[in-house]
Design an enzyme around this catalytic site. Structure first.
Site, PDB file in Angstrom:
ATOM      1  N   THR A 207       0.908  -1.084  -0.082  1.00 33.56           N
ATOM      2  CA  THR A 207      -0.090   0.075   0.112  1.00 33.56           C
ATOM      3  C   THR A 207       0.695   1.443   0.022  1.00 33.56           C
ATOM      4  O   THR A 207       0.467   2.324  -0.379  1.00 33.56           O
ATOM      5  CB  THR A 207      -1.027  -0.075   1.222  1.00 33.56           C
ATOM      6  OG1 THR A 207      -0.366  -0.405   2.480  1.00 33.56           O
ATOM      7  CG2 THR A 207      -1.983  -0.898   1.109  1.00 33.56           C
TER       8      THR A 207
ATOM      9  N   ASP B 295       9.533   0.816   4.696  1.00 31.56           N
ATOM     10  CA  ASP B 295      10.849   0.540   5.451  1.00 31.56           C
ATOM     11  C   ASP B 295      11.686   1.470   5.959  1.00 31.56           C
ATOM     12  O   ASP B 295      11.978   1.402   7.048  1.00 31.56           O
ATOM     13  CB  ASP B 295      11.583  -0.801   4.390  1.00 31.56           C
ATOM     14  CG  ASP B 295      10.557  -1.727   3.981  1.00 31.56           C
ATOM     15  OD1 ASP B 295       9.536  -1.813   4.429  1.00 31.56           O
ATOM     16  OD2 ASP B 295      11.010  -2.319   2.901  1.00 31.56           O
TER      17      ASP B 295
END
Ligand code: GLA
Length: 381
Positions: free
Chosen positions: A35, A172
């Site tokens: 997403t 991340d």
């Protein structure tokens, strides 16, 4: 590794003390997969596994890098020259960060670097983002660049996108930079706003690496992103963040089957993230369980990024936990790890079920980590 050992190692290699250590963690994503590059929502937390970079300024323009993990490989390059790919795969991540910082006009100083990491590699726990953020932090400190944590994350993402050829989103690097102990972070990947969501004390994060050998990950990953962008274009919206299932169904005749399925995953996953955030706040295991199961189903059938080994691990754990725990694959897919949220007593049940069934059916050994949510990037002087 403790900091003393890292400093001693640095001294032995470079014959001087490091002036600081930049540390950045790996992450696990609880929900909100693929997403991020669609400007949507994600709910990851940082882990206690970290990459640490000991650093000291040099008197010239060289970056000289050693790694405890690759003792026979070292990399060095000159900041004054054009920065291109080198022979060392891990060394390229350092080059990538230097490349994007330099490209943005930052004046960088030469450094000696020694890297140490206990973030499992190839497990989908973001060992590369941890390295990028820690290395960016070392440049930031030594060259006095004045970058915020969000700035470090954005440069890390650019390093992946423009030097490593992986068109990843921001999740991340941002969670590695901004993670908070005992909390997950709800990230709005459009505004980059983050909200901490406390993880209930009696909830364990159990991560199980399938150890499935990942192949063609980047090309498949990049193709998924193209499918999503095409779908958004056909829906007439900037990104799938702004899509609804109703809009998708109206546009269905114009979309290829893959575009429809990828968009269906992203749009439905975004609403699951918001619901899961509430469920986590309320320690509502029944809802977490249903939402994570739906996420996995969607990743398997719509986004098509699971493999039999990760599907199998999810089934094994579901069988052991029933409705007492929530389970799904986590990270970039095509192998990697699954994540379970469960209570203390259920950890041994999962371990037993994996031991009894995984190797026997998939001919692979799983690695099990019982983790806590940890802090993000920090500099130690
Ligand atoms: C990888 C990428 C992230 C994200 C995840 C899937 O980890 O680096 O940006 O897209 O896959 O959610």
């Amino acid at each position: 590794m403790n900091l003393d050992a890292l400093s001693k190692g640095f001294k032995a290699i470079f014959d001087c003390e490091p002036t600081g250590i930049a540390s950045s963690p790996g992450r696990v994503n609880l929900i909100g997969e693929f997403t991020d590059y669609n400007d949507g929502y994600v709910l990851p937390c940082a882990l206690e596994f970290t990459t640490q970079v000991a650093f000291a300024q040099r008197g010239d323009d060289l970056i000289v890098v050693h790694s405890f993990q690759y003792p026979n490989e070292q990399d060095s390059f000159n900041l004054a020259d054009e920065i291109t790919q080198g022979d060392s795969q891990w060394g390229n991540y350092i080059r990538a960060v230097a490349f994007v910082l330099k490209r943005s006009g930052k004046k960088l100083k030469g450094m000696n670097l020694l890297i140490e990491s206990n973030v499992p590699q190839g497990a989908g726990l973001s060992s590369s983002a941890a390295l990028e953020v820690a290395v960016g932090g070392a440049f930031n400190h030594v060259s006095d660049l004045g970058l915020s944590k969000q700035g470090l994350a954005l440069f890390g993402q650019q390093a992946e996108n423009d030097f490593m050829d992986c068109q990843c989103g921001i999740m991340d690097q941002l969670i590695s930079a901004k993670g908070q102990k005992n909390n997950a972070l709800l990230i709005d990947c459009e505004s980059l706003e983050t909200k901490s969501v406390s993880i209930p004390e009696d909830l364990n994060l159990v991560i199980i690496n399938s150890n499935y050998p990942r192949k063609l990950v980047d090309s498949e990953y990049n193709q998924r992103r193209i499918d999503c962008e095409q779908a958004a274009k056909k829906l007439g919206i900037k990104t799938l963040r702004h899509g609804t299932i109703e809009m998708l169904n109206v546009a269905k005749p114009d979309l290829t089957s893959n575009e429809y399925k990828r968009a269906h995953h992203v749009i439905s996953e975004n609403s699951r993230v918001i619901k899961a955030t509430e469920a986590l706040k309320n320690n509502d295991m029944a809802s977490l369980c249903a939402l994570m199961a739906a996420s996995h189903y969607s990743l398997k059938h719509d986004f098509e990024v699971t493999v039999p080994a990760t599907d199998g691990l999810v089934e094994i754990c579901k069988g052991a936990l029933q409705s007492r725990g929530a389970v799904r694959m986590t990270g970039g897919g095509f192998g990697g790890a699954i994540v379970c949220l469960c209570r203390d007593d259920d950890i041994k049940l999962i371990k037993q079920a994996v031991e009894d069934n995984y190797t026997q059916n998939f001919n692979l050994e799983a690695s099990i980590f019982v983790c806590k949510a940890a802090d993000g990037f920090l500099i130690m002087e």
